[in-house]
Design a protein around this motif. Sequence first.
Motif, mmCIF file in Angstrom:
data_model
loop_
_atom_site.group_PDB
_atom_site.id
_atom_site.type_symbol
_atom_site.label_atom_id
_atom_site.label_comp_id
_atom_site.label_asym_id
_atom_site.label_seq_id
_atom_site.Cartn_x
_atom_site.Cartn_y
_atom_site.Cartn_z
ATOM 1 N N THR A 89 0.831 -1.202 0.000
ATOM 2 C CA THR A 89 0.000 0.000 0.000
ATOM 3 C C THR A 89 0.864 1.249 0.000
ATOM 4 O O THR A 89 0.594 2.222 -0.721
ATOM 5 N N GLU A 117 2.406 1.774 -3.441
ATOM 6 C CA GLU A 117 1.384 2.248 -4.379
ATOM 7 C C GLU A 117 1.104 3.725 -4.172
ATOM 8 O O GLU A 117 0.997 4.496 -5.143
ATOM 9 N N MET A 118 1.006 4.146 -2.910
ATOM 10 C CA MET A 118 0.756 5.559 -2.616
ATOM 11 C C MET A 118 1.942 6.411 -3.049
ATOM 12 O O MET A 118 1.784 7.516 -3.582
ATOM 13 N N LYS A 119 3.145 5.923 -2.836
ATOM 14 C CA LYS A 119 4.349 6.655 -3.209
ATOM 15 C C LYS A 119 4.426 6.822 -4.722
ATOM 16 O O LYS A 119 4.718 7.908 -5.230
ATOM 17 N N ALA A 169 1.876 6.763 -6.840
ATOM 18 C CA ALA A 169 0.820 7.681 -7.250
ATOM 19 C C ALA A 169 1.207 9.121 -6.982
ATOM 20 O O ALA A 169 0.953 10.015 -7.794
ATOM 21 N N ALA A 170 1.870 9.362 -5.848
ATOM 22 C CA ALA A 170 2.306 10.716 -5.517
ATOM 23 C C ALA A 170 3.414 11.172 -6.469
ATOM 24 O O ALA A 170 3.446 12.341 -6.880
#
Length: 160
Positions: free
Chosen positions: A145, A148-150, A152-153
């Motif tokens: 998770t 994935e967030m990294k 997307a950022a």
Amino acid sequence: MAFLMKSMLSNQVKNLGLGGGGEESKEESTPSDPAAAAGMTREEYEEYQKQMVEEKMERDAAFAQKKAERAVLRVHLREKYRLPKSELDENQIQMAGDDVGLPEDLQKMVAEDQEEEEDKDSILGQLQNIQNMDMDTIKEKAQATFTEMKQAAEQKCSVM
């Protein structure tokens, strides 16, 4: 052409009454009284009709009751899962009257569900869930998770 001639001639013969009028004789032989057609006396036929109407009313009342019971169940589920209310269900319940409730077997199911939820919400239930958790799996999910967030950022932000 032959079909046209045959239909024209047969219609003319029927109009003359010389034959081919079998359909008319059948209509004349049937009695106009429905009681006589059913083979009953007038009183028997009226009694039969009353019974049919009463049975239909009973069936309709039972059907409305079942629809209202289902509506009560749907209302219960909507409240449980915090879903929006339905006016159709409320109208069905009102039409059936105030004596509508859940059927016994559904009441048992609802009671069992509530007991299970209470067990899960209690502290002991939470402790049992902690014991059943696999820490490696939780770490892997958290890392996935986070990555994935990294990503997307990074795609959205040009500075990173």
